[in-house]
Design a protein around this motif. Structure first.
Motif, PDB file in Angstrom:
ATOM      1  N   THR A 311       4.948 -12.326 -12.232  1.00 50.82           N
ATOM      2  CA  THR A 311       4.412 -13.353 -11.368  1.00 50.82           C
ATOM      3  C   THR A 311       4.448 -12.853  -9.934  1.00 50.82           C
ATOM      4  N   VAL A 312       3.894 -13.623  -9.007  1.00 50.95           N
ATOM      5  CA  VAL A 312       3.809 -13.216  -7.604  1.00 50.95           C
ATOM      6  C   VAL A 312       4.484 -14.264  -6.728  1.00 50.95           C
ATOM      7  N   ASP A 313       5.319 -13.803  -5.807  1.00 50.39           N
ATOM      8  CA  ASP A 313       5.952 -14.660  -4.810  1.00 50.39           C
ATOM      9  C   ASP A 313       5.342 -14.365  -3.443  1.00 50.39           C
ATOM     10  N   SER A 314       5.210 -15.394  -2.620  1.00 49.47           N
ATOM     11  CA  SER A 314       4.669 -15.246  -1.271  1.00 49.47           C
ATOM     12  C   SER A 314       5.728 -15.607  -0.250  1.00 49.47           C
ATOM     13  N   VAL A 315       5.908 -14.755   0.736  1.00 45.56           N
ATOM     14  CA  VAL A 315       6.921 -14.958   1.771  1.00 45.56           C
ATOM     15  C   VAL A 315       6.256 -14.907   3.132  1.00 45.56           C
ATOM     16  N   SER A 316       6.497 -15.922   3.952  1.00 46.23           N
ATOM     17  CA  SER A 316       5.979 -15.939   5.320  1.00 46.23           C
ATOM     18  C   SER A 316       6.973 -15.260   6.249  1.00 46.23           C
ATOM     19  N   THR A 317       6.571 -14.134   6.828  1.00 49.35           N
ATOM     20  CA  THR A 317       7.409 -13.495   7.833  1.00 49.35           C
ATOM     21  C   THR A 317       7.265 -14.193   9.181  1.00 49.35           C
ATOM     22  N   ILE A 318       6.093 -14.761   9.450  1.00 53.42           N
ATOM     23  CA  ILE A 318       5.906 -15.749  10.505  1.00 53.42           C
ATOM     24  C   ILE A 318       5.271 -16.966   9.849  1.00 53.42           C
ATOM     25  N   GLY A 319       5.812 -18.150  10.152  1.00 54.30           N
ATOM     26  CA  GLY A 319       5.288 -19.374   9.552  1.00 54.30           C
ATOM     27  C   GLY A 319       5.235 -20.506  10.549  1.00 54.30           C
ATOM     28  N   ILE A 320       4.413 -20.366  11.574  1.00 50.60           N
ATOM     29  CA  ILE A 320       4.329 -21.369  12.632  1.00 50.60           C
ATOM     30  C   ILE A 320       3.127 -22.281  12.393  1.00 50.60           C
ATOM     31  N   GLY A 321       3.410 -23.481  11.889  1.00 58.36           N
ATOM     32  CA  GLY A 321       2.373 -24.483  11.735  1.00 58.36           C
ATOM     33  C   GLY A 321       2.352 -25.462  12.886  1.00 58.36           C
ATOM     34  N   THR A 322       3.521 -25.731  13.453  1.00 57.55           N
ATOM     35  CA  THR A 322       3.600 -26.601  14.612  1.00 57.55           C
ATOM     36  C   THR A 322       4.898 -26.312  15.351  1.00 57.55           C
ATOM     37  N   HIS A 323       4.848 -26.414  16.669  1.00 54.41           N
ATOM     38  CA  HIS A 323       6.037 -26.199  17.490  1.00 54.41           C
ATOM     39  C   HIS A 323       5.757 -26.776  18.877  1.00 54.41           C
ATOM     40  N   PRO A 324       6.617 -27.683  19.359  1.00 57.08           N
ATOM     41  CA  PRO A 324       6.301 -28.373  20.608  1.00 57.08           C
ATOM     42  C   PRO A 324       6.334 -27.498  21.848  1.00 57.08           C
ATOM     43  N   ARG A 325       6.982 -26.328  21.786  1.00 56.68           N
ATOM     44  CA  ARG A 325       7.086 -25.500  22.989  1.00 56.68           C
ATOM     45  C   ARG A 325       6.236 -24.240  22.927  1.00 56.68           C
ATOM     46  N   MET A 326       5.576 -23.997  21.811  1.00 54.78           N
ATOM     47  CA  MET A 326       4.741 -22.811  21.695  1.00 54.78           C
ATOM     48  C   MET A 326       3.317 -23.119  22.121  1.00 54.78           C
ATOM     49  N   LEU A 327       2.840 -22.407  23.125  1.00 51.05           N
ATOM     50  CA  LEU A 327       1.507 -22.623  23.672  1.00 51.05           C
ATOM     51  C   LEU A 327       0.794 -21.285  23.846  1.00 51.05           C
ATOM     52  N   VAL A 328      -0.517 -21.285  23.561  1.00 54.16           N
ATOM     53  CA  VAL A 328      -1.361 -20.144  23.905  1.00 54.16           C
ATOM     54  C   VAL A 328      -1.984 -20.454  25.259  1.00 54.16           C
ATOM     55  N   PRO A 329      -1.661 -19.691  26.307  1.00 55.32           N
ATOM     56  CA  PRO A 329      -2.214 -19.985  27.629  1.00 55.32           C
ATOM     57  C   PRO A 329      -3.727 -19.811  27.638  1.00 55.32           C
ATOM     58  N   PRO A 330      -4.419 -20.489  28.557  1.00 53.54           N
ATOM     59  CA  PRO A 330      -5.871 -20.323  28.648  1.00 53.54           C
ATOM     60  C   PRO A 330      -6.240 -18.979  29.264  1.00 53.54           C
ATOM     61  N   SER A 331      -7.480 -18.565  29.045  1.00 53.32           N
ATOM     62  CA  SER A 331      -8.077 -17.390  29.704  1.00 53.32           C
ATOM     63  C   SER A 331      -7.359 -16.085  29.373  1.00 53.32           C
ATOM     64  N   LYS A 332      -6.854 -15.960  28.153  1.00 55.48           N
ATOM     65  CA  LYS A 332      -6.210 -14.729  27.698  1.00 55.48           C
ATOM     66  C   LYS A 332      -7.058 -14.096  26.599  1.00 55.48           C
ATOM     67  N   ASP A 333      -7.237 -12.769  26.661  1.00 54.76           N
ATOM     68  CA  ASP A 333      -8.028 -12.125  25.620  1.00 54.76           C
ATOM     69  C   ASP A 333      -7.184 -11.556  24.492  1.00 54.76           C
ATOM     70  N   ARG A 334      -5.882 -11.280  24.742  1.00 54.45           N
ATOM     71  CA  ARG A 334      -5.043 -10.711  23.680  1.00 54.45           C
ATOM     72  C   ARG A 334      -3.607 -11.244  23.820  1.00 54.45           C
ATOM     73  N   TYR A 335      -3.450 -12.534  23.707  1.00 52.64           N
ATOM     74  CA  TYR A 335      -2.108 -13.129  23.765  1.00 52.64           C
ATOM     75  C   TYR A 335      -1.482 -13.008  22.373  1.00 52.64           C
ATOM     76  N   PHE A 336      -0.219 -12.622  22.315  1.00 54.55           N
ATOM     77  CA  PHE A 336       0.383 -12.360  21.005  1.00 54.55           C
ATOM     78  C   PHE A 336       1.624 -13.213  20.760  1.00 54.55           C
ATOM     79  N   LEU A 337       1.862 -13.456  19.473  1.00 58.63           N
ATOM     80  CA  LEU A 337       3.131 -13.953  18.959  1.00 58.63           C
ATOM     81  C   LEU A 337       3.590 -12.940  17.934  1.00 58.63           C
ATOM     82  N   THR A 338       4.800 -12.404  18.100  1.00 61.49           N
ATOM     83  CA  THR A 338       5.262 -11.344  17.209  1.00 61.49           C
ATOM     84  C   THR A 338       6.686 -11.619  16.771  1.00 61.49           C
ATOM     85  N   ARG A 339       7.073 -11.004  15.681  1.00 62.66           N
ATOM     86  CA  ARG A 339       8.438 -11.142  15.162  1.00 62.66           C
ATOM     87  C   ARG A 339       8.896  -9.841  14.547  1.00 62.66           C
ATOM     88  N   THR A 340      10.136  -9.474  14.830  1.00 60.78           N
ATOM     89  CA  THR A 340      10.809  -8.377  14.152  1.00 60.78           C
ATOM     90  C   THR A 340      11.863  -8.981  13.244  1.00 60.78           C
TER      91      THR A 340
END
Length: 597
Positions: A311-340
């Motif tokens: 069978t196959v298991d799926s794991v989210s290494t990033i799983g952001i569906g909603t967060h009150p403090r996470m924002l993508v600023p306007p007028s950005k061409d390559r804004y990133f969210l990353t995780r190690t």
């Protein structure tokens, strides 16, 4: 029109783009250099094996894609249902004297989608099969021997094996009038009445799309109790019994296939495993633009009583569906969210301890909303780093699964996974939050692994923080953690082992390994396997925090960690049902497969 002008503009832009995943349908589709004189050329990503100048729209009038009409190769690909067939391979679409296969490095028509590259293909510089002016100055067809045969033969995805009994069932919403609001989540339950056998294996599923303008996505879970027959397919609150994971990728978004698994793997359902009904959460969008719309959308599940051994298991290494403090600023061409994050060792039983836990990687999946433009993921073990299906161009309307079986990769305890979503907000004048609405954003990076069906260890946990930043145009996103380390980031968060952001991390806490108990990789039976600190290093104070532990179906738990006392209560964030997770279903869905909506 004034209210939804941005909606219509985005829709026009969306329909004008090409689908990046189509390049995976043909051999060497990621490596075609931009021909001399061509327009729409793009900078290639060397870390992904692309040429310096790459042609991404092979089937379009320009190399940028999205330009109509399709060129001769695009028309031929469409006529072959976007599959690399022998007929398409042997055709000379542009009339330059070379077959499409010869131009793309598959002269013997031996390759099929999902296969590894042949030795010849890896050294061949492909030419454009839709432009007669682009062909090698001289050409000699190679012998059809082992050098032109794929290095790996894909077993195939999302289909029945020869000899398997084939069954399917359709579940459709019963004439549901979509509310006249921009975003609506609706829950439906469908009874699974095939009880001839105790256990079946799901093979794959497809979406039955009735209202393409309003249908955003599906998420599927299992139920251990049926609903009254007259309620099957009617909107209803999610029953408490509908909390069962239905393994693999149990969801659909445009471009995706439900349970897109290799043909040796299946997902068990039926009364023998306690799944006798399916809960489908449907995200509708733009009901206010199309008032009075009646939905008959649904899913078709293909299944078999011929049980498969994996069978196959799926794991989210990033799983952001909603967060009150996470924002993508306007007028950005390559804004990133990353995780190690570091893969923790899930082995706890006596027969498992002392062994190296390892699972083959089957595929990866990415999800964002309209601002998502690129996705990157890598795995590092010791001094070696492998790409995990990174997509230098990603599109919301093309959310395909990216198979990795041809690379023969595994995930092991101690591996370090780097995952990144990149957003282009140049068309926005205000910050975009991470949230449920269609015009909000999300970030999901997912690794899908295979395991023996009888193995009780499901998935894996991965410990480590996440942070945001701004990539420059010339910077290689594959190396984002080196170019933009966490200690330089303005915003960083502690994260759960399944990719949910929790506590905001002030800069003076980011070098403190004790801050996130889960990052130590010490698993036990307390607090979902999080190790409670018993003592703290100099300058740190033991505190108790509110946080979410994601294990099984998720629950809120207290645990103690070491932190700087002056910031111990600052900016805490408990990502629970009270913070927009729609009555707890968000915690459930994260544990199921990570596509939180």
């Amino acid at each position: 029109m004034a209210k939804h002008g941005f909606l219509w503009l985005a829709a026009l832009v969306t329909t004008a783009r090409s689908f990046p995943s189509f390049r995976h349908h043909v051999p060497n589709g990621l490596r075609v250099p931009c021909p001399s004189g061509a327009t729409g050329c793009d900078l290639g990503d060397a870390s992904l094996g692309e040429p310096d100048s790459v042609c991404r729209g092979l089937g379009h009038a320009t190399c940028a894609g999205a330009s109509m009409p399709l060129n001769v190769f695009g028309e031929a690909l469409k006529a072959n249902e976007y599959r690399w067939t022998e007929q398409l391979c042997m055709a000379d679409s542009d009339g330059d004297g070379l077959t499409n296969g010869e131009e793309l490095g598959d002269p013997c028509c031996a390759w099929k989608e999902g296969d590894g590259a042949a030795p010849y293909m890896m050294t061949w510089t492909p030419s454009h099969p839709g432009m007669a002016s682009d062909r090698p100055a001289s050409y000699s067809k190679p012998s059809c021997d082992e050098t032109t045969q794929p290095g790996f033969r894909s077993p195939g995805m999302a289909r029945f094996n020869e000899g398997e009994e084939q069954r399917h069932v359709d579940f459709r919403v019963k004439d549901y009038q979509v509310p006249e609001v921009r975003t609506e989540y609706a829950d439906f339950v469908f009874n699974f009445d095939d009880e001839e056998h105790d256990i079946y294996h799901i093979v794959y599923g497809i979406a039955l799309v009735d209202q393409p303008k309003l249908l955003h996505h599906f998420v599927v879970t299992g139920c251990y109790e049926k609903v009254a027959p007259e309620m099957s397919g009617q909107r209803m609150p999610r029953p408490e019994s509908c909390v069962m994971p239905v393994g693999g990728f149990a969801g659909w978004a445009p471009g995706a296939i439900l349970w897109d698994m290799p043909i040796y793997a299946g997902v068990p359902v039926g009364k023998g495993v306690g799944i006798v009904a399916f809960h489908v959460q449907v995200h509708y969008t733009d009901g206010d633009v199309y008032p009075g719309t009646i939905s008959k959308d649904g899913i078709r599940i293909y299944y078999t009583p011929t049980l498969r051994n994996q069978t196959v298991d799926s794991v989210s290494t990033i799983g952001i569906g909603t967060h009150p403090r996470m924002l993508v600023p306007p007028s950005k061409d390559r804004y990133f969210l990353t995780r190690t994050c570091t893969v923790v060792d899930p082995c706890q039983s006596a027969d498992c301890q002392g062994k190296v836990w390892s699972r083959p990687i089957v595929s990866v999946f990415y999800h964002a909303h309209l601002l998502g433009v690129a996705m990157y993921q890598s795995l590092t073990r010791g001094n070696t780093t492998w790409d995990l299906g990174s997509q230098s161009r990603w599109h919301y309307d093309d959310q395909a699964m990216f198979p990795l079986m041809s690379r023969n990769l595994t995930v092991q305890a101690g591996d370090v996974i780097q995952s990144t979503c990149i957003f282009d907000s140049q068309g926005r004048t205000e910050a975009t939050p991470m949230g449920l609405n269609t015009w909000d954003e999300m970030c999901f990076t997912q690794v899908n692994i295979a395991r023996p069906s009888a193995d009780p260890i499901v998935g894996f946990g991965c410990g480590g923080p996440m942070w945001e930043g701004d990539l420059q145009v010339t910077e290689d996103a594959f190396h984002v953690a080196t170019l933009h380390p966490i200690d330089q980031a303005e915003n960083a968060w502690q994260a759960t082992s399944y990719g949910q952001a929790t506590r905001f991390l002030p800069k003076n806490q980011r070098d403190c390994q004790q801050m996130a108990c889960r990052e130590r990789g010490e698993w036990d039976d307390d607090c979902c396997g999080l190790k409670t600190e018993t003592s703290c290093a100099d300058g740190l104070t033991k505190i108790e925090t509110n946080d979410i532990c994601w294990q099984g179906f998720g629950f809120t738990a207290h645990y103690t960690c070491c932190a700087h006392a002056e910031n111990s209560s600052e900016n805490s964030f408990a990502a629970g049902a009270e913070n927009g997770f729609r009555g707890g279903s968000w915690m459930l869905l994260l544990s199921v497969f990570g596509l939180l909506h």
